[in-house]
Design an enzyme around this catalytic site. Structure first.
Site, PDB file in Angstrom:
ATOM      1  N   ARG A  94      -9.080 -68.493   5.342  1.00  0.00           N
ATOM      2  CA  ARG A  94     -10.159 -68.749   6.309  1.00  0.00           C
ATOM      3  C   ARG A  94     -11.353 -69.331   5.579  1.00  0.00           C
ATOM      4  NH1 ARG A  94      -9.560 -66.470  11.167  1.00  0.00           N
ATOM      5  NH2 ARG A  94      -7.634 -65.288  11.271  1.00  0.00           N
ATOM      6  N   ASN A 110     -13.072 -69.216  -5.521  1.00  0.00           N
ATOM      7  CA  ASN A 110     -11.763 -69.430  -4.896  1.00  0.00           C
ATOM      8  C   ASN A 110     -10.824 -70.065  -5.906  1.00  0.00           C
ATOM      9  OD1 ASN A 110      -9.833 -69.678  -2.740  1.00  0.00           O
ATOM     10  ND2 ASN A 110     -10.372 -71.841  -2.562  1.00  0.00           N
ATOM     11  N   HIS A 112      -7.429 -72.664  -5.904  1.00  0.00           N
ATOM     12  CA  HIS A 112      -6.737 -73.599  -5.015  1.00  0.00           C
ATOM     13  C   HIS A 112      -5.618 -74.289  -5.791  1.00  0.00           C
ATOM     14  CE1 HIS A 112      -6.307 -76.235  -1.567  1.00  0.00           C
ATOM     15  NE2 HIS A 112      -6.189 -77.238  -2.427  1.00  0.00           N
TER      16      HIS A 112
HETATM   17  C1  GAR Z   1      -2.173 -69.341  -4.290  1.00  0.00           C
HETATM   18  O1  GAR Z   1      -1.324 -70.334  -4.787  1.00  0.00           O
HETATM   19  C2  GAR Z   1      -3.550 -69.902  -4.034  1.00  0.00           C
HETATM   20  O2  GAR Z   1      -3.916 -70.908  -4.952  1.00  0.00           O
HETATM   21  C3  GAR Z   1      -3.397 -70.456  -2.650  1.00  0.00           C
HETATM   22  O3  GAR Z   1      -2.646 -69.496  -1.969  1.00  0.00           O
HETATM   23  C4  GAR Z   1      -1.741 -68.904  -2.884  1.00  0.00           C
HETATM   24  C5  GAR Z   1      -1.799 -67.407  -2.715  1.00  0.00           C
HETATM   25  O4  GAR Z   1      -0.784 -66.786  -3.457  1.00  0.00           O
HETATM   26  N1  GAR Z   1      -4.668 -70.656  -2.017  1.00  0.00           N
HETATM   27  C6  GAR Z   1      -4.919 -71.672  -1.188  1.00  0.00           C
HETATM   28  O5  GAR Z   1      -4.081 -72.471  -0.843  1.00  0.00           O
HETATM   29  C7  GAR Z   1      -6.352 -71.734  -0.694  1.00  0.00           C
HETATM   30  N2  GAR Z   1      -6.619 -72.966  -0.058  1.00  0.00           N
HETATM   31  P1  GAR Z   1      -0.804 -65.202  -3.653  1.00  0.00           P
HETATM   32  O6  GAR Z   1      -0.990 -64.572  -2.277  1.00  0.00           O
HETATM   33  O7  GAR Z   1       0.538 -64.879  -4.218  1.00  0.00           O
HETATM   34  O8  GAR Z   1      -1.931 -64.868  -4.584  1.00  0.00           O
END
Ligand code: GAR
Length: 190
Positions: A94, A110, A112
């Site tokens: 979010r 954050n 990414h």
């Molecule tokens: C991670 O790869 C993170 O970089 C990405 O979600 C994944 C969460 O993995 N975040 C995004 O895409 C944010 N825009 P996790 O739940 O195993 O930590």
């Protein structure tokens, strides 16, 4: 700022980055105390992980609030009550709104899964591969009002080399689990 900053980790899914951060804090590789795990998805595995680690959880359903401002006011009250100094987003899907942005100015970060500013937003790995990019990457950045637009703190890239999505995703996670705790450690000791 306290010697050992209190942090809250926000996550919407599996929580492998939450785990890496909580593990690093537990063994002292990250000088921080993870005092709260926040999730907007009651079924997210991160909630189990947090319970297993003895970290307090706050689970909410955004649709039960009239607006983003209303649930962020609720979150702000909880975070300030616990003395949280930093918000760490780890797969939290979010956008952060003005309530939390102003309460935690320059103290929201954050991670990414792309080499920002390339491929912001959802499914960054899919975007990277569909575009035929030669490199994939991971970025840690400060959070502002935009979608993955805040100031970059750390970034690591690697060649795609024709690898499958699963292979690229595995490499990204391996980088994230090392880079995120290490970057937070540097940030907190500034
Ligand atoms: C991670 O790869 C993170 O970089 C990405 O979600 C994944 C969460 O993995 N975040 C995004 O895409 C944010 N825009 P996790 O739940 O195993 O930590």
């Amino acid at each position: 700022m306290a010697n050992k900053p209190k942090i809250a980790v926000f996550a919407s899914g599996n929580g492998s980055n939450f785990q890496a951060i909580a593990d690093a804090a537990q063994i002292g590789a990250l000088n921080a105390e993870v005092v709260l795990a926040v999730s907007d998805r009651p079924q997210a595995y991160v909630v189990e992980r947090a319970k297993e680690m003895g970290v307090e959880t706050l689970v909410f359903t955004a649709s039960q609030y009239g607006s983003k401002a209303m649930y962020e006011e609720m979150l702000k009250g909880k975070l300030l009550g616990l003395g949280v100094e930093w918000i760490v987003l780890a797969g939290y899907m979010r956008l952060i709104g003005p309530v939390l942005l102003s309460a935690f100015e320059n103290r929201i970060v954050n991670i990414h899964p792309s080499a920002l500013p390339d491929f912001p937003g959802k499914d960054a790995i899919g975007q990277t591969l569909s575009a035929g990019a030669e490199t994939a990457g991971v970025t840690v950045h400060f959070v502002d009002a935009g979608m993955d637009t805040g100031k970059i703190i750390a970034q690591e890239c690697f060649p795609v080399n024709g690898r499958s999505r699963d292979e690229v995703e595995a490499e990204i996670h391996a980088i994230e689990h090392r880079l995120y705790p290490a970057t937070l450690q540097q940030l907190f000791s500034r």
